[in-house]
Scaffold this motif. Sequence first.
Motif, PDB file in Angstrom:
ATOM      1  N   ARG A 103       0.828  -1.209   0.000  1.00  0.00           N
ATOM      2  CA  ARG A 103       0.000   0.000   0.000  1.00  0.00           C
ATOM      3  C   ARG A 103       0.862   1.258   0.000  1.00  0.00           C
ATOM      4  O   ARG A 103       0.496   2.262  -0.617  1.00  0.00           O
ATOM      5  CB  ARG A 103      -0.925   0.001   1.219  1.00  0.00           C
ATOM      6  CG  ARG A 103      -2.161  -0.851   1.043  1.00  0.00           C
ATOM      7  CD  ARG A 103      -3.019  -0.870   2.284  1.00  0.00           C
ATOM      8  NE  ARG A 103      -4.295  -1.536   2.020  1.00  0.00           N
ATOM      9  CZ  ARG A 103      -5.015  -2.146   2.935  1.00  0.00           C
ATOM     10  NH1 ARG A 103      -4.617  -2.180   4.202  1.00  0.00           N
ATOM     11  NH2 ARG A 103      -6.157  -2.732   2.608  1.00  0.00           N
ATOM     12  N   GLN A 106       2.744   1.539  -3.761  1.00  0.00           N
ATOM     13  CA  GLN A 106       1.999   1.854  -4.980  1.00  0.00           C
ATOM     14  C   GLN A 106       1.908   3.347  -5.289  1.00  0.00           C
ATOM     15  O   GLN A 106       2.144   3.748  -6.441  1.00  0.00           O
ATOM     16  CB  GLN A 106       0.597   1.239  -4.907  1.00  0.00           C
ATOM     17  CG  GLN A 106      -0.074   1.118  -6.272  1.00  0.00           C
ATOM     18  CD  GLN A 106       0.689   0.218  -7.214  1.00  0.00           C
ATOM     19  OE1 GLN A 106       1.348  -0.729  -6.792  1.00  0.00           O
ATOM     20  NE2 GLN A 106       0.600   0.501  -8.503  1.00  0.00           N
ATOM     21  N   GLU A 110       3.197   5.244  -8.716  1.00  0.00           N
ATOM     22  CA  GLU A 110       2.271   6.012  -9.549  1.00  0.00           C
ATOM     23  C   GLU A 110       2.679   7.473  -9.691  1.00  0.00           C
ATOM     24  O   GLU A 110       2.332   8.130 -10.682  1.00  0.00           O
ATOM     25  CB  GLU A 110       0.857   5.904  -8.979  1.00  0.00           C
ATOM     26  CG  GLU A 110       0.276   4.501  -9.111  1.00  0.00           C
ATOM     27  CD  GLU A 110      -1.027   4.324  -8.366  1.00  0.00           C
ATOM     28  OE1 GLU A 110      -1.480   5.290  -7.710  1.00  0.00           O
ATOM     29  OE2 GLU A 110      -1.592   3.212  -8.427  1.00  0.00           O
ATOM     30  N   ARG A 116       6.521   4.037 -13.058  1.00  0.00           N
ATOM     31  CA  ARG A 116       5.334   3.453 -13.686  1.00  0.00           C
ATOM     32  C   ARG A 116       5.730   2.632 -14.902  1.00  0.00           C
ATOM     33  O   ARG A 116       5.219   1.531 -15.123  1.00  0.00           O
ATOM     34  CB  ARG A 116       4.342   4.549 -14.092  1.00  0.00           C
ATOM     35  CG  ARG A 116       3.623   5.201 -12.938  1.00  0.00           C
ATOM     36  CD  ARG A 116       2.337   5.885 -13.384  1.00  0.00           C
ATOM     37  NE  ARG A 116       2.526   6.806 -14.490  1.00  0.00           N
ATOM     38  CZ  ARG A 116       2.848   8.092 -14.353  1.00  0.00           C
ATOM     39  NH1 ARG A 116       3.018   8.618 -13.137  1.00  0.00           N
ATOM     40  NH2 ARG A 116       2.976   8.871 -15.403  1.00  0.00           N
ATOM     41  N   HIS A 156      -3.437  -8.329 -11.772  1.00  0.00           N
ATOM     42  CA  HIS A 156      -3.311  -6.874 -11.630  1.00  0.00           C
ATOM     43  C   HIS A 156      -4.574  -6.274 -11.007  1.00  0.00           C
ATOM     44  O   HIS A 156      -4.488  -5.456 -10.077  1.00  0.00           O
ATOM     45  CB  HIS A 156      -3.037  -6.243 -12.988  1.00  0.00           C
ATOM     46  CG  HIS A 156      -2.889  -4.764 -12.949  1.00  0.00           C
ATOM     47  ND1 HIS A 156      -1.854  -4.131 -12.296  1.00  0.00           N
ATOM     48  CD2 HIS A 156      -3.660  -3.773 -13.459  1.00  0.00           C
ATOM     49  CE1 HIS A 156      -1.988  -2.821 -12.413  1.00  0.00           C
ATOM     50  NE2 HIS A 156      -3.074  -2.578 -13.106  1.00  0.00           N
ATOM     51  N   GLN A 160      -4.776  -4.540  -7.238  1.00  0.00           N
ATOM     52  CA  GLN A 160      -5.256  -3.172  -7.013  1.00  0.00           C
ATOM     53  C   GLN A 160      -6.355  -3.148  -5.951  1.00  0.00           C
ATOM     54  O   GLN A 160      -6.412  -2.237  -5.128  1.00  0.00           O
ATOM     55  CB  GLN A 160      -5.764  -2.577  -8.333  1.00  0.00           C
ATOM     56  CG  GLN A 160      -4.692  -2.325  -9.370  1.00  0.00           C
ATOM     57  CD  GLN A 160      -3.643  -1.342  -8.899  1.00  0.00           C
ATOM     58  OE1 GLN A 160      -3.947  -0.320  -8.289  1.00  0.00           O
ATOM     59  NE2 GLN A 160      -2.382  -1.636  -9.169  1.00  0.00           N
ATOM     60  N   GLN A 161      -7.221  -4.151  -5.968  1.00  0.00           N
ATOM     61  CA  GLN A 161      -8.262  -4.224  -4.938  1.00  0.00           C
ATOM     62  C   GLN A 161      -7.662  -4.586  -3.587  1.00  0.00           C
ATOM     63  O   GLN A 161      -8.069  -4.062  -2.551  1.00  0.00           O
ATOM     64  CB  GLN A 161      -9.327  -5.252  -5.338  1.00  0.00           C
ATOM     65  CG  GLN A 161     -10.459  -5.387  -4.343  1.00  0.00           C
ATOM     66  CD  GLN A 161     -11.215  -4.082  -4.125  1.00  0.00           C
ATOM     67  OE1 GLN A 161     -11.470  -3.350  -5.086  1.00  0.00           O
ATOM     68  NE2 GLN A 161     -11.572  -3.779  -2.883  1.00  0.00           N
ATOM     69  N   ALA A 164      -6.407  -1.651  -1.805  1.00  0.00           N
ATOM     70  CA  ALA A 164      -7.367  -0.563  -1.637  1.00  0.00           C
ATOM     71  C   ALA A 164      -7.637  -0.326  -0.152  1.00  0.00           C
ATOM     72  O   ALA A 164      -7.639  -1.269   0.650  1.00  0.00           O
ATOM     73  CB  ALA A 164      -8.673  -0.901  -2.354  1.00  0.00           C
TER      74      ALA A 164
END
Length: 197
Positions: A103, A106, A110, A116, A156, A160-161, A164
């Motif tokens: 977490r 990321q 980004e 990236r 992927h 990402q989830q 979250a």
Amino acid sequence: MARWQPGTRERLQSVSLHLFAEQGFERTTVAEIAAAAEVTERTFFRHFDDKREVLFAGQEDFVAMFLDPIVAAPDSTPTLELVSRALEGTAALFTDERRAWSRMRQPIIEAEPSLRERELGKLATLTVRIGEALQERGIGEPGATLAAEMTVTVFHLSFQQWIAPGEDRSLQALTRERLDALTALVAPSPNGRTGRS
């Protein structure tokens, strides 16, 4: 300065991540990382080639967690089951203990175009390697590439989830949910069509 202490690599990674988050990747120097970790710059470079590698170390281990289950599967294993096994292999690396690191990592990725690009390159390499592994098992084209692309896409989206805010389900549960959703789209329905069409 402390040298070669147990856990030095992990400490360098932790310190780097916090510095990148606080002051930005580009503005953080190796000298600052080393000082904060109480090691010399030379010690830093014993563990990492450069500060990017702090974020991308372990590429071969990352690829292997997908490939090893494919290689180890019985010869008669259907392609979709190979995809499922590859995705289940991610559970070994992406544990609940690793979620906080991921977490934090990321947003750093980004925020920096070069990072990236490196991340996208990592996923592209993974797709190629999975496709090659499937071809070696006798799966022809375009099936091998489609299955490899599907594997990486499901991973992927699940990842990402998984990172979250507020998400507490395991990566394995999330990959299974998304793989099930994908297979439902292409499964024949009673009227002979696929998915919801």
